[in-house]
Design an enzyme around this catalytic site. Structure first.
Site, PDB file in Angstrom:
ATOM      1  CD  GLN A  23      -2.400  -1.836   0.309  1.00  0.00           C
ATOM      2  OE1 GLN A  23      -1.983  -2.798   0.927  1.00  0.00           O
ATOM      3  NE2 GLN A  23      -2.891  -1.935  -0.895  1.00  0.00           N
ATOM      4  CG  ASN A  24       5.200   3.313   0.825  1.00  0.00           C
ATOM      5  OD1 ASN A  24       5.382   4.125  -0.085  1.00  0.00           O
ATOM      6  ND2 ASN A  24       5.642   3.509   2.048  1.00  0.00           N
ATOM      7  NE  ARG A  25      -0.220   6.710  -0.566  1.00  0.00           N
ATOM      8  CZ  ARG A  25      -0.862   7.654   0.111  1.00  0.00           C
ATOM      9  NH1 ARG A  25      -1.980   8.153  -0.365  1.00  0.00           N
ATOM     10  NH2 ARG A  25      -0.409   8.104   1.247  1.00  0.00           N
ATOM     11  CB  THR A  59       4.897   7.490  -0.411  1.00  0.00           C
ATOM     12  OG1 THR A  59       6.010   6.792   0.167  1.00  0.00           O
ATOM     13  CG2 THR A  59       5.383   8.640  -1.281  1.00  0.00           C
TER      14      THR A  59
END
Length: 167
Positions: free
Chosen positions: A44-46, A143
Protein backbone atom coordinates in the site's frame (compact mmCIF):
# COMPACT_ATOMS: atom_id res chain seq x y z
CA UNK A 1 -1.98 -5.92 24.10
CA UNK A 2 1.20 -4.02 24.89
CA UNK A 3 3.47 -3.46 21.96
CA UNK A 4 7.12 -4.17 22.55
CA UNK A 5 10.19 -2.44 21.28
CA UNK A 6 12.62 -4.39 19.16
CA UNK A 7 16.20 -3.31 18.40
CA UNK A 8 16.56 -3.49 14.63
CA UNK A 9 19.49 -2.83 12.29
CA UNK A 10 19.07 -1.69 8.68
CA UNK A 11 20.09 -4.68 6.57
CA UNK A 12 20.13 -3.47 2.97
CA UNK A 13 22.33 -1.08 1.08
CA UNK A 14 21.48 2.37 -0.26
CA UNK A 15 20.79 2.63 -3.98
CA UNK A 16 22.95 5.19 -5.77
CA UNK A 17 25.72 5.60 -8.31
CA UNK A 18 28.05 8.34 -9.52
CA UNK A 19 25.23 9.84 -11.61
CA UNK A 20 22.63 10.13 -8.83
CA UNK A 21 21.45 13.75 -8.60
CA UNK A 22 18.77 13.61 -5.93
CA UNK A 23 18.62 11.67 -2.68
CA UNK A 24 15.30 10.59 -1.16
CA UNK A 25 15.48 9.59 2.49
CA UNK A 26 12.99 7.57 4.47
CA UNK A 27 13.18 7.06 8.21
CA UNK A 28 13.77 3.33 8.65
CA UNK A 29 12.46 0.26 6.78
CA UNK A 30 8.97 -0.94 7.71
CA UNK A 31 8.38 -4.52 8.79
CA UNK A 32 7.28 -5.37 5.21
CA UNK A 33 10.35 -3.68 3.73
CA UNK A 34 12.58 -5.59 6.15
CA UNK A 35 10.85 -8.85 5.13
CA UNK A 36 11.30 -8.00 1.43
CA UNK A 37 14.86 -6.71 1.93
CA UNK A 38 14.16 -3.54 -0.03
CA UNK A 39 12.74 -0.06 0.28
CA UNK A 40 9.02 0.70 0.37
CA UNK A 41 7.99 -2.95 0.37
CA UNK A 42 4.49 -2.51 1.79
CA UNK A 43 2.02 -3.05 -1.09
CA UNK A 44 0.00 0.00 0.00
CA UNK A 45 3.00 2.33 0.09
CA UNK A 46 2.71 4.70 -2.85
CA UNK A 47 6.42 5.50 -3.26
CA UNK A 48 6.97 3.48 -6.44
CA UNK A 49 3.68 4.59 -7.99
CA UNK A 50 4.43 8.27 -7.30
CA UNK A 51 7.95 8.14 -8.74
CA UNK A 52 6.98 6.12 -11.81
CA UNK A 53 4.12 8.53 -12.49
CA UNK A 54 6.45 11.55 -12.21
CA UNK A 55 9.04 9.90 -14.45
CA UNK A 56 6.35 8.72 -16.91
CA UNK A 57 7.52 5.11 -16.69
CA UNK A 58 5.84 1.83 -15.74
CA UNK A 59 5.87 1.09 -12.01
CA UNK A 60 8.80 -1.23 -11.26
CA UNK A 61 7.92 -4.47 -9.48
CA UNK A 62 11.02 -6.54 -8.71
CA UNK A 63 13.95 -5.30 -6.65
CA UNK A 64 16.12 -5.35 -9.77
CA UNK A 65 13.55 -3.32 -11.75
CA UNK A 66 13.38 -0.80 -8.91
CA UNK A 67 17.17 -0.40 -8.83
CA UNK A 68 17.32 0.05 -12.61
CA UNK A 69 14.46 2.56 -12.44
CA UNK A 70 16.14 4.61 -9.69
CA UNK A 71 19.58 4.68 -11.25
CA UNK A 72 18.17 5.32 -14.73
CA UNK A 73 16.41 8.39 -13.34
CA UNK A 74 19.44 9.57 -11.29
CA UNK A 75 17.64 8.98 -7.99
CA UNK A 76 19.40 7.71 -4.87
CA UNK A 77 17.45 6.31 -1.90
CA UNK A 78 18.38 5.43 1.64
CA UNK A 79 17.13 6.00 5.16
CA UNK A 80 18.19 8.43 7.86
CA UNK A 81 18.42 5.73 10.55
CA UNK A 82 20.83 2.76 10.51
CA UNK A 83 19.55 1.12 13.68
CA UNK A 84 17.04 1.87 16.40
CA UNK A 85 14.52 0.55 18.86
CA UNK A 86 11.11 0.48 17.19
CA UNK A 87 7.63 -0.94 17.67
CA UNK A 88 6.67 -2.68 14.42
CA UNK A 89 6.78 -0.11 11.61
CA UNK A 90 5.85 2.91 13.74
CA UNK A 91 8.16 5.81 12.90
CA UNK A 92 6.78 7.70 15.89
CA UNK A 93 8.06 4.96 18.20
CA UNK A 94 11.71 5.23 17.08
CA UNK A 95 14.15 5.70 19.93
CA UNK A 96 17.86 5.08 20.56
CA UNK A 97 18.48 5.88 16.90
CA UNK A 98 21.87 5.56 15.22
CA UNK A 99 22.04 7.53 11.96
CA UNK A 100 23.25 6.21 8.61
CA UNK A 101 26.48 7.67 7.28
CA UNK A 102 24.91 9.75 4.51
CA UNK A 103 28.33 11.19 3.73
CA UNK A 104 28.98 7.88 2.01
CA UNK A 105 26.55 8.83 -0.78
CA UNK A 106 27.32 12.55 -0.78
CA UNK A 107 31.04 11.93 -1.26
CA UNK A 108 30.48 9.66 -4.28
CA UNK A 109 27.46 11.14 -6.08
CA UNK A 110 26.77 14.70 -7.32
CA UNK A 111 23.60 15.05 -5.20
CA UNK A 112 21.96 18.42 -5.97
CA UNK A 113 19.01 18.08 -3.61
CA UNK A 114 17.95 15.93 -0.66
CA UNK A 115 14.29 15.08 0.03
CA UNK A 116 12.64 13.57 3.09
CA UNK A 117 9.80 11.11 2.52
CA UNK A 118 7.65 12.36 5.40
CA UNK A 119 7.87 14.51 8.48
CA UNK A 120 9.64 11.96 10.67
CA UNK A 121 12.44 11.45 8.10
CA UNK A 122 12.79 15.24 7.95
CA UNK A 123 12.87 15.57 11.75
CA UNK A 124 15.44 12.78 12.18
CA UNK A 125 17.62 14.20 9.39
CA UNK A 126 17.58 17.63 11.07
CA UNK A 127 18.51 16.06 14.42
CA UNK A 128 21.23 13.62 13.34
CA UNK A 129 22.45 14.40 9.82
CA UNK A 130 22.17 18.14 9.24
CA UNK A 131 24.61 19.07 12.05
CA UNK A 132 27.26 16.88 10.37
CA UNK A 133 26.49 17.42 6.68
CA UNK A 134 25.21 21.02 6.67
CA UNK A 135 23.03 20.13 3.65
CA UNK A 136 19.45 21.35 3.46
CA UNK A 137 16.60 18.88 3.03
CA UNK A 138 13.15 19.38 1.52
CA UNK A 139 10.25 17.76 3.38
CA UNK A 140 7.69 15.92 1.23
CA UNK A 141 4.49 14.26 2.46
CA UNK A 142 4.96 10.60 3.30
CA UNK A 143 3.98 7.99 0.72
CA UNK A 144 3.13 5.61 3.58
CA UNK A 145 -0.38 4.15 3.74
CA UNK A 146 -0.50 5.65 7.27
CA UNK A 147 -0.63 9.09 5.60
CA UNK A 148 -4.27 8.71 4.56
CA UNK A 149 -4.75 12.50 4.49
CA UNK A 150 -2.85 12.58 1.20
CA UNK A 151 -4.68 10.97 -1.70
CA UNK A 152 -2.60 10.07 -4.76
CA UNK A 153 -3.37 13.27 -6.71
CA UNK A 154 -2.29 15.40 -3.75
CA UNK A 155 0.90 13.38 -3.29
CA UNK A 156 1.75 13.80 -6.97
CA UNK A 157 1.23 17.54 -6.73
CA UNK A 158 3.60 17.83 -3.76
CA UNK A 159 6.19 15.38 -5.13
CA UNK A 160 6.32 17.18 -8.49
CA UNK A 161 9.33 19.08 -7.12
CA UNK A 162 11.32 15.86 -7.65
CA UNK A 163 10.74 16.13 -11.40
CA UNK A 164 12.04 19.70 -11.41
CA UNK A 165 15.13 18.70 -9.44
CA UNK A 166 15.97 16.03 -12.02
CA UNK A 167 15.85 18.40 -15.00
Amino acid sequence: MAQTYQHVTHTFEPVFDEESRILILGTFPSVKSRENHFYYGHPQNRFWKVLSNLCAEPTPVSIEEKKVFLLGNHIAIWDVIAECDIVGSSDSSIKNAVPCDLGRILSQAPIKQIFANGGKAYELYQKYSYPVLKREITKLPSTSPANAAFQMDRLLKEWKIIKKALQ
